[in-house]
Scaffold this motif. Sequence first.
Motif, PDB file in Angstrom:
ATOM      1  N   VAL A  57       0.843  -1.200   0.000  1.00 23.94           N
ATOM      2  CA  VAL A  57       0.000   0.000   0.000  1.00 23.94           C
ATOM      3  C   VAL A  57       0.877   1.248   0.000  1.00 23.94           C
ATOM      4  O   VAL A  57       0.610   2.217  -0.722  1.00 23.94           O
ATOM      5  N   LEU A  58       1.925   1.226   0.807  1.00 25.62           N
ATOM      6  CA  LEU A  58       2.828   2.373   0.883  1.00 25.62           C
ATOM      7  C   LEU A  58       3.488   2.648  -0.457  1.00 25.62           C
ATOM      8  O   LEU A  58       3.612   3.803  -0.878  1.00 25.62           O
ATOM      9  N   SER A  59       3.910   1.596  -1.140  1.00 23.58           N
ATOM     10  CA  SER A  59       4.543   1.759  -2.452  1.00 23.58           C
ATOM     11  C   SER A  59       3.576   2.369  -3.457  1.00 23.58           C
ATOM     12  O   SER A  59       3.965   3.260  -4.249  1.00 23.58           O
ATOM     13  N   LEU A  60       2.325   1.930  -3.450  1.00 20.69           N
ATOM     14  CA  LEU A  60       1.323   2.492  -4.359  1.00 20.69           C
ATOM     15  C   LEU A  60       1.091   3.966  -4.048  1.00 20.69           C
ATOM     16  O   LEU A  60       0.972   4.801  -4.959  1.00 20.69           O
ATOM     17  N   TRP A  61       1.021   4.303  -2.773  1.00 23.30           N
ATOM     18  CA  TRP A  61       0.828   5.692  -2.338  1.00 23.30           C
ATOM     19  C   TRP A  61       1.991   6.572  -2.792  1.00 23.30           C
ATOM     20  O   TRP A  61       1.789   7.662  -3.330  1.00 23.30           O
ATOM     21  N   GLN A  62       3.217   6.102  -2.600  1.00 23.53           N
ATOM     22  CA  GLN A  62       4.387   6.881  -3.002  1.00 23.53           C
ATOM     23  C   GLN A  62       4.450   7.037  -4.519  1.00 23.53           C
ATOM     24  O   GLN A  62       4.789   8.120  -5.027  1.00 23.53           O
ATOM     25  N   GLY A  63       4.117   5.982  -5.239  1.00 20.97           N
ATOM     26  CA  GLY A  63       4.115   6.076  -6.698  1.00 20.97           C
ATOM     27  C   GLY A  63       3.105   7.081  -7.216  1.00 20.97           C
ATOM     28  O   GLY A  63       3.380   7.825  -8.172  1.00 20.97           O
ATOM     29  N   ALA A  64       1.920   7.128  -6.573  1.00 25.97           N
ATOM     30  CA  ALA A  64       0.911   8.097  -6.986  1.00 25.97           C
ATOM     31  C   ALA A  64       1.395   9.524  -6.739  1.00 25.97           C
ATOM     32  O   ALA A  64       1.161  10.428  -7.555  1.00 25.97           O
ATOM     33  N   TRP A  65       2.070   9.730  -5.609  1.00 24.74           N
ATOM     34  CA  TRP A  65       2.606  11.061  -5.318  1.00 24.74           C
ATOM     35  C   TRP A  65       3.673  11.461  -6.336  1.00 24.74           C
ATOM     36  O   TRP A  65       3.704  12.611  -6.802  1.00 24.74           O
ATOM     37  N   ILE A  66       4.557  10.537  -6.677  1.00 24.33           N
ATOM     38  CA  ILE A  66       5.616  10.846  -7.649  1.00 24.33           C
ATOM     39  C   ILE A  66       5.008  11.209  -8.998  1.00 24.33           C
ATOM     40  O   ILE A  66       5.405  12.202  -9.631  1.00 24.33           O
ATOM     41  N   ALA A  67       4.025  10.435  -9.434  1.00 24.10           N
ATOM     42  CA  ALA A  67       3.370  10.736 -10.709  1.00 24.10           C
ATOM     43  C   ALA A  67       2.677  12.093 -10.666  1.00 24.10           C
ATOM     44  O   ALA A  67       2.753  12.880 -11.623  1.00 24.10           O
ATOM     45  N   ALA A  68       1.999  12.384  -9.539  1.00 24.34           N
ATOM     46  CA  ALA A  68       1.302  13.665  -9.422  1.00 24.34           C
ATOM     47  C   ALA A  68       2.279  14.829  -9.422  1.00 24.34           C
ATOM     48  O   ALA A  68       2.014  15.883 -10.025  1.00 24.34           O
ATOM     49  N   LEU A  69       3.429  14.663  -8.766  1.00 24.42           N
ATOM     50  CA  LEU A  69       4.426  15.741  -8.734  1.00 24.42           C
ATOM     51  C   LEU A  69       5.038  15.975 -10.110  1.00 24.42           C
ATOM     52  O   LEU A  69       5.318  17.122 -10.488  1.00 24.42           O
ATOM     53  N   ILE A  70       5.256  14.898 -10.864  1.00 28.06           N
ATOM     54  CA  ILE A  70       5.798  15.051 -12.220  1.00 28.06           C
ATOM     55  C   ILE A  70       4.808  15.820 -13.100  1.00 28.06           C
ATOM     56  O   ILE A  70       5.187  16.752 -13.824  1.00 28.06           O
ATOM     57  N   VAL A  71       3.545  15.426 -13.037  1.00 33.12           N
ATOM     58  CA  VAL A  71       2.520  16.125 -13.813  1.00 33.12           C
ATOM     59  C   VAL A  71       2.430  17.582 -13.364  1.00 33.12           C
ATOM     60  O   VAL A  71       2.341  18.503 -14.190  1.00 33.12           O
ATOM     61  N   GLY A  72       2.453  17.794 -12.053  1.00 37.68           N
ATOM     62  CA  GLY A  72       2.403  19.168 -11.544  1.00 37.68           C
ATOM     63  C   GLY A  72       3.578  19.998 -12.009  1.00 37.68           C
ATOM     64  O   GLY A  72       3.417  21.169 -12.375  1.00 37.68           O
ATOM     65  N   ALA A  73       4.782  19.405 -12.006  1.00 40.62           N
ATOM     66  CA  ALA A  73       5.972  20.139 -12.447  1.00 40.62           C
ATOM     67  C   ALA A  73       5.865  20.542 -13.915  1.00 40.62           C
ATOM     68  O   ALA A  73       6.241  21.660 -14.302  1.00 40.62           O
ATOM     69  N   VAL A  74       5.342  19.619 -14.757  1.00 39.11           N
ATOM     70  CA  VAL A  74       5.171  19.947 -16.177  1.00 39.11           C
ATOM     71  C   VAL A  74       4.163  21.082 -16.355  1.00 39.11           C
ATOM     72  O   VAL A  74       4.403  22.043 -17.105  1.00 39.11           O
ATOM     73  N   TRP A  76       3.163  23.361 -14.068  1.00 37.10           N
ATOM     74  CA  TRP A  76       3.708  24.616 -13.528  1.00 37.10           C
ATOM     75  C   TRP A  76       4.772  25.184 -14.454  1.00 37.10           C
ATOM     76  O   TRP A  76       4.849  26.407 -14.647  1.00 37.10           O
ATOM     77  N   GLY A  77       5.605  24.302 -15.034  1.00 36.40           N
ATOM     78  CA  GLY A  77       6.643  24.781 -15.949  1.00 36.40           C
ATOM     79  C   GLY A  77       6.054  25.449 -17.177  1.00 36.40           C
ATOM     80  O   GLY A  77       6.536  26.511 -17.611  1.00 36.40           O
ATOM     81  N   LEU A  78       5.000  24.872 -17.747  1.00 39.08           N
ATOM     82  CA  LEU A  78       4.365  25.480 -18.918  1.00 39.08           C
ATOM     83  C   LEU A  78       3.716  26.815 -18.567  1.00 39.08           C
ATOM     84  O   LEU A  78       3.772  27.771 -19.362  1.00 39.08           O
ATOM     85  N   ILE A  79       3.103  26.868 -17.387  1.00 34.68           N
ATOM     86  CA  ILE A  79       2.484  28.143 -16.971  1.00 34.68           C
ATOM     87  C   ILE A  79       3.543  29.223 -16.807  1.00 34.68           C
ATOM     88  O   ILE A  79       3.395  30.353 -17.315  1.00 34.68           O
ATOM     89  N   LEU A  80       4.625  28.904 -16.094  1.00 26.98           N
ATOM     90  CA  LEU A  80       5.680  29.899 -15.871  1.00 26.98           C
ATOM     91  C   LEU A  80       6.368  30.286 -17.181  1.00 26.98           C
ATOM     92  O   LEU A  80       6.724  31.455 -17.376  1.00 26.98           O
ATOM     93  N   TRP A  81       6.537  29.313 -18.056  1.00 27.20           N
ATOM     94  CA  TRP A  81       7.150  29.620 -19.358  1.00 27.20           C
ATOM     95  C   TRP A  81       6.264  30.583 -20.153  1.00 27.20           C
ATOM     96  O   TRP A  81       6.750  31.536 -20.760  1.00 27.20           O
ATOM     97  N   SER A  82       4.955  30.342 -20.125  1.00 22.22           N
ATOM     98  CA  SER A  82       4.033  31.227 -20.840  1.00 22.22           C
ATOM     99  C   SER A  82       4.041  32.625 -20.225  1.00 22.22           C
ATOM    100  O   SER A  82       4.035  33.634 -20.947  1.00 22.22           O
ATOM    101  N   VAL A  83       4.060  32.688 -18.898  1.00 25.05           N
ATOM    102  CA  VAL A  83       4.062  33.987 -18.229  1.00 25.05           C
ATOM    103  C   VAL A  83       5.343  34.758 -18.545  1.00 25.05           C
ATOM    104  O   VAL A  83       5.311  35.977 -18.776  1.00 25.05           O
ATOM    105  N   ALA A  84       6.493  34.045 -18.578  1.00 28.77           N
ATOM    106  CA  ALA A  84       7.777  34.729 -18.755  1.00 28.77           C
ATOM    107  C   ALA A  84       8.033  35.151 -20.199  1.00 28.77           C
ATOM    108  O   ALA A  84       8.544  36.252 -20.444  1.00 28.77           O
TER     109      ALA A  84
END
Length: 287
Positions: A57-74, A76-84
């Motif tokens: 269960v812990l591994s599944l939870w950590q994997g979901a967080w990693i995937a969510a952070l990667i998607v979030g980083a992409v 956020w990066g596109l938003i900041l790139w557009s703003v800049a």
Amino acid sequence: MSPYGSDRSPRRWMRRRVPQLLALGLVTATATGCSVDSKDLPRLGLPNPVTEQGPRVLSLWQGAWIAALIVGAVVWGLILWSVAFHRRSRTKIEIPPQTRYNLPIEVLYTVIPGIMIAVFFYFTARDETKLEELSKNPDNVINVVGVQWSWSFNYKGDPADGTVDVYEQGTPGKPPMLYLPVKESVRFDLTSPDVIHSFWVPNFLYKKDVFPGRLNKFEVVPTKKGTYGGKCAELCGVDHSRMLFNVKIVDKAEYVQHLKELAAKGQTGELRSKINEPAPVEAHGKK
């Protein structure tokens, strides 16, 4: 006249206040986590697992967080790139070129989320299947009865250990103690005579609903000795908050001794419920 004063425009006010508010939010978020043990951080809020099934269960939870952070980083990066790089003050263009009906882009933002959902579904279904597995001959069987508003535990005896069927009954405000032997499989049969409850031990990283007239089952193998808290995770009535119990994981010898002590007190047999109830039905519809 500007509502922010004659010497300040709304834009200037925002430029001054937004960084201050962001800094305040950052300080607040980091200060509230000062007491967190660094060993707990990799679990991302989940308690320390104490069963063989918990790390899955812990591994599944950590994997979901990693995937969510990667998607979030992409994102956020596109938003900041557009703003800049596409701000009006830089390009001097009032309205930039508008892109419509771009088939490759539309396919991209349709297919990628579909792939993400499929990946999440695969890993969730795989782990759920393993967590729901039941062995044909578990080492121990315990019937958990949830009633308004406490718990009772019926221990299945084993002639090889010199034990008989015994029970432990709790009362509201006096949490009962559930004994479990370490490094042995334990199957829980969950029943209720009144309303829906939910059997939850946070350190198991797993919980399961307790339905009236229906038999739900799950199995764990405790791995770490100690005492852990348990509770009902389903709002079941006015005294729901009092439906507490404790779990004590001990050596096999101490577990057997506890069952013999219950027998010596006269708590033999099976305490089904406080009212008459029909025979529970298996989760798959079989009696």
